[in-house]
Design a protein around this motif. Structure first.
Motif, PDB file in Angstrom:
ATOM      1  N   LEU A  56      45.293  34.920  39.578  1.00 23.64           N
ATOM      2  CA  LEU A  56      44.919  36.206  39.384  1.00 23.64           C
ATOM      3  C   LEU A  56      45.686  37.229  40.566  1.00 23.64           C
ATOM      4  O   LEU A  56      46.182  38.389  40.087  1.00 23.64           O
ATOM      5  CB  LEU A  56      43.565  36.444  39.516  1.00 23.64           C
ATOM      6  CG  LEU A  56      42.920  37.979  39.746  1.00 23.64           C
ATOM      7  CD1 LEU A  56      42.993  38.674  38.210  1.00 23.64           C
ATOM      8  CD2 LEU A  56      41.547  38.036  40.179  1.00 23.64           C
ATOM      9  N   LEU A  57      45.674  36.821  41.773  1.00 22.95           N
ATOM     10  CA  LEU A  57      46.078  37.865  42.905  1.00 22.95           C
ATOM     11  C   LEU A  57      47.489  37.875  42.767  1.00 22.95           C
ATOM     12  O   LEU A  57      48.139  38.738  43.371  1.00 22.95           O
ATOM     13  CB  LEU A  57      45.595  37.212  44.171  1.00 22.95           C
ATOM     14  CG  LEU A  57      44.095  36.972  44.299  1.00 22.95           C
ATOM     15  CD1 LEU A  57      43.739  36.575  45.832  1.00 22.95           C
ATOM     16  CD2 LEU A  57      43.377  38.337  44.283  1.00 22.95           C
ATOM     17  N   ASP A  58      48.214  36.912  41.994  1.00 26.99           N
ATOM     18  CA  ASP A  58      49.842  37.359  41.843  1.00 26.99           C
ATOM     19  C   ASP A  58      49.887  37.929  40.597  1.00 26.99           C
ATOM     20  O   ASP A  58      51.399  37.985  39.997  1.00 26.99           O
ATOM     21  CB  ASP A  58      50.565  35.882  42.192  1.00 26.99           C
ATOM     22  CG  ASP A  58      50.118  35.360  43.497  1.00 26.99           C
ATOM     23  OD1 ASP A  58      50.154  35.984  44.408  1.00 26.99           O
ATOM     24  OD2 ASP A  58      49.884  33.982  43.554  1.00 26.99           O
ATOM     25  N   GLY A  59      48.828  38.197  39.750  1.00 25.51           N
ATOM     26  CA  GLY A  59      49.411  38.628  38.422  1.00 25.51           C
ATOM     27  C   GLY A  59      49.995  37.525  37.591  1.00 25.51           C
ATOM     28  O   GLY A  59      50.651  38.046  36.708  1.00 25.51           O
ATOM     29  N   GLN A  60      49.624  36.275  37.637  1.00 22.14           N
ATOM     30  CA  GLN A  60      50.076  35.257  36.833  1.00 22.14           C
ATOM     31  C   GLN A  60      49.514  35.326  35.442  1.00 22.14           C
ATOM     32  O   GLN A  60      48.273  35.671  35.304  1.00 22.14           O
ATOM     33  CB  GLN A  60      49.701  33.942  37.518  1.00 22.14           C
ATOM     34  CG  GLN A  60      50.567  33.594  38.747  1.00 22.14           C
ATOM     35  CD  GLN A  60      52.057  33.693  38.705  1.00 22.14           C
ATOM     36  OE1 GLN A  60      52.579  33.110  37.741  1.00 22.14           O
ATOM     37  NE2 GLN A  60      52.681  34.505  39.382  1.00 22.14           N
ATOM     38  N   PRO A  61      50.194  34.884  34.640  1.00 17.44           N
ATOM     39  CA  PRO A  61      49.590  34.951  32.785  1.00 17.44           C
ATOM     40  C   PRO A  61      48.804  33.756  32.501  1.00 17.44           C
ATOM     41  O   PRO A  61      48.703  33.785  31.274  1.00 17.44           O
ATOM     42  CB  PRO A  61      51.106  35.131  32.495  1.00 17.44           C
ATOM     43  CG  PRO A  61      52.228  34.255  33.148  1.00 17.44           C
ATOM     44  CD  PRO A  61      51.626  34.313  34.796  1.00 17.44           C
ATOM     45  N   GLY A  62      48.481  32.904  33.382  1.00 11.95           N
ATOM     46  CA  GLY A  62      47.930  31.536  32.761  1.00 11.95           C
ATOM     47  C   GLY A  62      46.441  31.856  32.153  1.00 11.95           C
ATOM     48  O   GLY A  62      46.243  31.022  30.905  1.00 11.95           O
ATOM     49  N   HIS A  63      45.766  32.684  32.400  1.00 18.12           N
ATOM     50  CA  HIS A  63      44.171  32.737  32.037  1.00 18.12           C
ATOM     51  C   HIS A  63      44.396  33.592  30.679  1.00 18.12           C
ATOM     52  O   HIS A  63      45.050  34.327  30.305  1.00 18.12           O
ATOM     53  CB  HIS A  63      43.396  33.695  32.899  1.00 18.12           C
ATOM     54  CG  HIS A  63      42.038  33.328  32.776  1.00 18.12           C
ATOM     55  ND1 HIS A  63      41.432  33.828  31.851  1.00 18.12           N
ATOM     56  CD2 HIS A  63      41.064  32.421  33.241  1.00 18.12           C
ATOM     57  CE1 HIS A  63      39.993  33.460  31.914  1.00 18.12           C
ATOM     58  NE2 HIS A  63      39.958  32.654  32.755  1.00 18.12           N
ATOM     59  N   PRO A  64      43.556  32.994  29.606  1.00 20.62           N
ATOM     60  CA  PRO A  64      43.327  33.700  28.427  1.00 20.62           C
ATOM     61  C   PRO A  64      42.988  35.203  28.500  1.00 20.62           C
ATOM     62  O   PRO A  64      43.229  35.903  27.448  1.00 20.62           O
ATOM     63  CB  PRO A  64      42.252  33.094  27.860  1.00 20.62           C
ATOM     64  CG  PRO A  64      41.674  31.856  28.623  1.00 20.62           C
ATOM     65  CD  PRO A  64      42.539  31.855  29.716  1.00 20.62           C
TER      66      PRO A  64
END
Lengths: 529, 178
Positions: free
Chosen positions: A77-85
């Protein structure tokens, strides 16, 4: 340091935004984060929508609950990553937002609503500075050029109202207020299906403060009141905080930005009366009286608050003014169609998959809003009826959904755009119930001054009950039409005068609901029943 | 000045001096009556009958005028309310999301109708026509907090939370602070 935004508007809070913020703080106790409580972007189906600032701009996740926080942090989340639904990508790229034409809601959800620095950094107070360099007449002319019409529902040209107040002789008023003029902001947003005023006040309150200050300069008023409904406790708190800051920083007070001009602003709370959204009731309420409708003339522009010349404008009308002064009236008038210039904040509500604020130039169709933006009903069932323009607006059947959203085009089909509220119902709705509610609401909220509205509404409930129970149904249907005529022709204001809109449209377009066998007539229920 | 002693809920405990100070504090501003009434409501939860003559005298208006204003507005109850005020939105956007069954559930669960207070003094139930939370209905307001997408189950949890969290040891017949 990572900056994270968690909204604090009423809708986000109503869905647990404070719990999300708390969970984030606890989970990030040993990390370097800057948690900002912004307003909402108005994409309410995604609330609580949290955003993280990255090199690629702000990245959104939603709708987030406090339980999602650990997994979101694990997924970057803190890096703006796209992993989470719940990852929604860069906020500005979300199609619902990207395709809007945001003028009034340009800053909503982007800034911290109570940070004056944020406001100024994002273009705030440019309009006021330009206004201070103009004469009163030049400011009024700019508003006239913009074509701005009152956004509360009546759509009266704002520039003409301001001209009337500017030209009014304030000396005729009685003491102790003689020689004074007032700016009154109508923030009694009582229509069901509307929340655009609330979002302005909760997400970008300085814009309203700036708009009212400019109005004060334009007509020569040194005092403004925001008449706010008591159902909006969050807006109340945010407005008061913003006003205190504006005063402390010299944007309000005896000497606005060292111009020698004074403008004072105060929030006054209503007390739960729908009718006080009608401007003359509002003025009586502001004066400390029963909120009863006044007979016009005299116009409030000539004899308004405390007997003095007064501008009464809706929140969205006043909030459009800073843009008009900053960018010029022409820039605003470039948007829209026909005599409906600029943009309107449509509010998609009720049984809708993607509810929220959609600010667009006039001229799009209702169907585009319902389908392209709204995505149909939340229940997944077909849409049956759509009420546009609040409780006094007509119920529109599918055959009318291609009507362009424009004041005049809606008027031609017997509907109203009003304040832009759009309430969607699926096919489980019983339109007789809705017609009955329109009468019931009028009975509860009538100010009681005129007989058609006060008595007619109660009789309307009784007549509709008889129609439901199949007691002399045909005669009672005639009686209901007749009662609607009486309300329409004989009422003093729009409350009684427009209550027939939802009743008649229900009768006209959904007649089957009024002709059911009384034993099978059912109460409308939703899918949650 | 006559203070209605019959009003047992208010007469004795009325913070009379405080009301007079409140009236004096607002008196100079234009249209002071609503701000005064809000201030009393915020403190007591309602407007006691005994406040009427105090306000009338302070503002130099008639008692009838004060009474007329109090009775006009839905916010100004004239009887004590429960420790928690629950408002269920009844307006169209919430109707489209099932508020009719939610309000029936609220009435059944609390065992009271609108404008009534539960016998234990915990809840007063009121209708409200729009909380401005129309994209995420049905909505309720519990004291100053607005809640969206409220199912009957969620409402039960909210009511439960409101009664079990604070002040469970408070005596039943508590008096307003003065």
């Amino acid at each position: 340091m990572t900056r994270i935004y968690v909204p604090r508007d009423t809708t986000a809070l109503s869905l647990g935004a404070n719990e999300v913020a708390e969970a984030l703080k606890q989970a990030c106790a040993d990390r370097d984060i800057d948690l900002v409580r912004n307003g909402s972007r108005g994409l309410f189906w995604l609330e609580p929508l949290i955003e993280v600032e990255t090199d690629r701009g702000r990245v959104a996740y939603g709708p987030v609950t406090s339980e999602d926080i650990p997994a979101l942090l694990d997924e970057g989340l803190l890096d703006g990553q796209p992993g989470h639904p719940l990852y929604q990508g860069p906020t500005e790229e979300i199609p619902y937002l990207k395709s809007q034409q945001r003028l009034t809601f340009e800053r909503a959800g982007i800034i911290d609503p109570v940070s004056l620095d944020d406001y100024i950094h994002h273009g705030g107070y440019v309009g006021l500075r330009k206004a201070l360099a103009k004469t009163a007449q030049e400011i009024v002319d700019e508003v006239k050029t913009s074509g701005l019409r009152g956004r509360g529902g009546a759509a009266f040209p704002a520039g003409i109202k301001w001209q009337t107040v500017l030209d009014a002789d304030a000396r005729t008023g009685s003491s102790p207020y003689s020689k004074r003029k007032f700016i009154v902001c109508n923030a009694d947003e009582g229509d069901s299906g509307t929340f655009a005023d609330r979002l302005v006040m909760e997400a970008d309150p300085f814009m309203l403060i700036e708009g009212m200050t400019i109005a004060g300069l334009a007509v020569g008023a040194d005092t403004g009141y925001i008449y706010l409904r008591s159902e909006y406790p969050v807006a109340h708190q945010i407005l008061n905080e913003a006003i205190a800051t504006a005063e402390a920083e010299g944007y309000l007070g005896d000497n606005v930005l060292n111009s020698g001009k004074a403008f004072h602003l105060e929030v006054r709370l209503g007390a739960g009366a729908y009718i006080c959204g009608e401007e003359t009731s509002l003025l009586d309420s502001l004066e400390g009286k029963r909120g009863q409708v006044r007979v016009k003339p005299p116009l409030p522009a000539l004899k308004g608050a405390f007997g003095q010349p007064t501008v009464v404008n809706n929140v969205l009308t006043l909030a459009a003014v800073p843009f008009i002064l900053a960018e010029g009236g022409e820039a605003y008038a470039d948007y829209g169609m026909g005599r409906s210039r600029g943009t309107l904040a449509f509010q998609l509500t009720g049984n809708i998959e993607r509810g929220g604020v959609v600010e667009l130039a006039f001229g799009h169709t209702l169907r585009e809003l319902l389908e392209d933006y709204g995505g149909g009903t939340a229940s997944g069932r077909p849409i049956r009826a759509v009420q546009v323009g609040g409780p006094l607006g007509a119920y529109m059947p599918e055959s009318q959904w291609d009507t362009p959203l424009d004041y005049e085009a809606f008027s031609e089909v017997g509907a109203v755009v009003g304040h832009g509220g759009i309430v969607v119902f699926d096919d489980t709705v019983d339109m007789l119930d809705q017609a009955r509610f329109a009468m019931e609401f009028c009975a509860v909220e009538s100010c009681g001054k005129c007989t058609p509205c006060r008595i007619g509404s109660t009789r309307g409930v009784e007549v509709i009950d008889r129609i439901r129970n199949n007691e002399h149904r045909d005669n009672n249907l005639i009686l209901l039409e007749d009662l609607c005529d009486t309300l329409e022709d004989g009422s003093l204001c729009a409350m009684g005068g427009m209550t027939p809109n939802p009743v008649r449209s229900a009768l006209q377009y959904f007649p089957d609901d009024f002709h059911r066998d009384s034993t099978t007539a059912s109460q409308a229920t939703s899918e949650e029943a | 000045m006559h203070i209605s002693a019959q009003d047992s809920s208010a007469g004795a405990d009325l913070p009379r001096d405080w009301i007079q100070v409140e009236v004096a504090a607002h008196k100079a501003k234009p249209g002071p009556l609503l701000p005064i009434l809000h201030s009393i409501r915020n403190r007591l939860g309602y407007i006691p009958e005994a406040a009427v003559p105090l306000i009338a005298e302070g503002l130099q208006i008639t008692r009838a005028e004060v009474h007329g204003v109090i009775s006009f507005y839905h916010d100004f109850n004239t009887h004590p309310v429960g420790r928690n005020r629950l408002q269920v939105c009844r307006a169209e956007a919430c109707q489209a999301r099932g508020c009719r069954s939610l309000e029936a559930h609220a009435q059944e669960t609390l065992g009271i109708g609108y404008h009534q207070t539960t016998p234990d003094g915990e809840f007063t139930l009121e209708p409200v026509y729009c909380l401005g939370n129309c994209a995420t209905g049905p909505s309720v307001r519990l004291n100053d907090d607005i809640h969206g997408r409220v199912t009957p189950k969620r409402l039960d949890a909210l009511l439960d939370q409101a009664t079990t969290q604070p002040l469970t040891l408070q005596p039943l017949a508590e008096e307003p602070e003065s």
